[in-house]
Design a protein around this motif. Structure first.
Motif, PDB file in Angstrom:
ATOM      1  N   MET A   1      -7.989   6.405  -0.693  1.00  0.00           N
ATOM      2  CA  MET A   1      -6.660   6.541  -1.284  1.00  0.00           C
ATOM      3  C   MET A   1      -6.734   7.187  -2.664  1.00  0.00           C
ATOM      4  SD  MET A   1      -3.768   3.568  -1.566  1.00  0.00           S
ATOM      5  CE  MET A   1      -2.182   3.848  -2.372  1.00  0.00           C
TER       6      MET A   1
ATOM      7  N   ILE B   1      -3.058   1.017 -10.387  1.00  0.00           N
ATOM      8  CA  ILE B   1      -3.011   1.409  -8.977  1.00  0.00           C
ATOM      9  C   ILE B   1      -4.396   1.841  -8.499  1.00  0.00           C
ATOM     10  CG2 ILE B   1      -2.134   3.160  -7.369  1.00  0.00           C
ATOM     11  CD1 ILE B   1       0.525   3.037  -8.854  1.00  0.00           C
TER      12      ILE B   1
ATOM     13  N   THR C   1       2.665   1.561  -3.444  1.00  0.00           N
ATOM     14  CA  THR C   1       1.791   2.047  -4.507  1.00  0.00           C
ATOM     15  C   THR C   1       1.530   3.538  -4.328  1.00  0.00           C
ATOM     16  OG1 THR C   1      -0.170   1.344  -3.239  1.00  0.00           O
ATOM     17  CG2 THR C   1       0.635  -0.146  -4.936  1.00  0.00           C
ATOM     18  N   ARG C   2       1.450   3.976  -3.084  1.00  0.00           N
ATOM     19  CA  ARG C   2       1.272   5.411  -2.814  1.00  0.00           C
ATOM     20  C   ARG C   2       2.485   6.195  -3.334  1.00  0.00           C
ATOM     21  NH1 ARG C   2      -1.815   8.454   0.539  1.00  0.00           N
ATOM     22  NH2 ARG C   2      -2.791   6.590   1.402  1.00  0.00           N
TER      23      ARG C   2
ATOM     24  N   GLU D   1      -6.428  -2.257   0.989  1.00  0.00           N
ATOM     25  CA  GLU D   1      -6.835  -2.045   2.377  1.00  0.00           C
ATOM     26  C   GLU D   1      -7.987  -2.960   2.771  1.00  0.00           C
ATOM     27  OE1 GLU D   1      -7.427   2.107   3.192  1.00  0.00           O
ATOM     28  OE2 GLU D   1      -5.730   2.688   1.943  1.00  0.00           O
TER      29      GLU D   1
ATOM     30  N   SER E   1      -6.956   0.464  -5.265  1.00  0.00           N
ATOM     31  CA  SER E   1      -6.917   1.448  -4.187  1.00  0.00           C
ATOM     32  C   SER E   1      -8.311   1.665  -3.609  1.00  0.00           C
ATOM     33  CB  SER E   1      -6.362   2.785  -4.697  1.00  0.00           C
ATOM     34  OG  SER E   1      -5.030   2.642  -5.146  1.00  0.00           O
ATOM     35  N   SER E   2      -8.355   1.966  -2.329  1.00  0.00           N
ATOM     36  CA  SER E   2      -9.630   2.314  -1.693  1.00  0.00           C
ATOM     37  C   SER E   2     -10.080   3.678  -2.197  1.00  0.00           C
ATOM     38  CB  SER E   2      -9.458   2.343  -0.176  1.00  0.00           C
ATOM     39  OG  SER E   2      -8.560   3.382   0.199  1.00  0.00           O
TER      40      SER E   2
ATOM     41  N   THR F   1       0.833  -1.205   0.000  1.00  0.00           N
ATOM     42  CA  THR F   1       0.000   0.000   0.000  1.00  0.00           C
ATOM     43  C   THR F   1       0.865   1.252   0.000  1.00  0.00           C
ATOM     44  OG1 THR F   1      -1.809  -1.128   1.168  1.00  0.00           O
ATOM     45  CG2 THR F   1      -1.800   1.278   1.231  1.00  0.00           C
TER      46      THR F   1
ATOM     47  N   ASP G   1      -9.461  -4.354  -3.181  1.00  0.00           N
ATOM     48  CA  ASP G   1      -8.430  -3.331  -3.001  1.00  0.00           C
ATOM     49  C   ASP G   1      -7.507  -3.742  -1.855  1.00  0.00           C
ATOM     50  OD1 ASP G   1      -9.079  -1.948  -0.405  1.00  0.00           O
ATOM     51  OD2 ASP G   1     -10.959  -1.500  -1.439  1.00  0.00           O
TER      52      ASP G   1
END
Length: 256
Positions: free
Chosen positions: A203, A195, A51-52, A237, A199-200, A48, A235
């Motif tokens: 995010m 991505i 990816t951020r 999270e 992702s949530s 996570t 995702d």
């Protein structure tokens, strides 16, 4: 009676030894399964963050478009073009590979197993595109540092410098940089879409990835900001939270 007692004693000892071996084997398996669950949770947390970092780098890269415009240097000024990229590490898949070969994986529900396969398939695609982008960068012209100083050129100090006034070597480096950036643009966009797909919504909103949401699988980008889930896929999270609940549901997790 003595022989019978000895036989019973031997049988009892054998049964106790077998039970001890079975218990040790069982507890070791339980420990390994719990550890594999914890390892993949840690891996999802790490992925996570990576990816951020990758999304922030690529969105910033797409926004740096000044080098794609005609170069004009006002009188008496100097331009420095720097293009240096330090990539975060690849997304990890080690814990998932280990989980697949543990007994715990088969104890997960079919829905969770399917989500993990889909999630890590996307992670693998991100890694392959990331490596492709690195090859474009480092196998082409590498890190770029171009300095354009009108005082070093044979032009009137009171005139604006255009690319036609630059040395042939500098013009070629600018052309190489533009070509590399055009090739990277499509790769950057593909990575950011992948991505966004894992992702949530929080995010996506935080990283401003709404324009990279795949509307074919869910909602319009503007609906993402309203807090509505953007697709049916897993995702990072959400999957981490599901695995945490699976671990907590095991009575052995309290003791291991």
């Amino acid at each position: 009676m003595v022989e019978t007692g000895a036989v019973i004693s031997m049988l009892a000892g054998g049964v106790t030894a077998l039970f001890a071996v079975f218990l040790t084997f069982y507890l070791r398996n339980q420990w390994q399964e719990i550890q594999s669950l914890r390892a993949i949770q840690a891996e999802l947390e790490q992925n996570t963050e990576r990816t951020r970092e990758l999304a922030e780098l690529l969105t910033g890269d797409l926004q740096r478009q000044q080098v794609d415009l005609p170069i004009e240097v006002p009188p008496g000024t100097k331009i420095e073009i720097r293009y240096v990229v330090s990539f975060p590490g690849s997304l990890s898949t080690t814990a998932f590979d280990q989980l697949k070969h543990s007994g715990m994986f088969l104890r997960l529900s079919p829905e969770v197993r399917r989500s993990l396969f889909e999630l890590y398939d996307t992670i693998d695609r991100i890694n392959r595109l990331r490596q492709h982008r690195e090859r474009i960068h480092f196998n082409d012209i590498g890190n770029v540092h171009i300095v354009i100083d009108p005082s070093d050129l044979d032009v009137d100090p009171e005139t604006t410098v255009t690319e036609a006034d630059l040395p042939a070597e500098t013009r070629q480096r600018l052309a190489d940089l533009r070509r590399m950036r055009r090739a990277m643009k499509g790769v950057n966009t593909s990575i950011l879409r992948l991505i966004a797909s894992i992702s949530s919504t929080a995010m996506i909103d935080d990283l401003e990835l709404e324009s990279f949401v795949d509307v074919d699988h869910g909602l319009e980008p503007q609906q993402v900001r309203s807090g509505t889930r953007r697709s049916e896929g897993p995702d990072l999270e959400e999957t981490h939270a599901v695995l945490r609940d699976v671990e907590r549901a095991s009575p052995w997790s309290r003791f291991m």
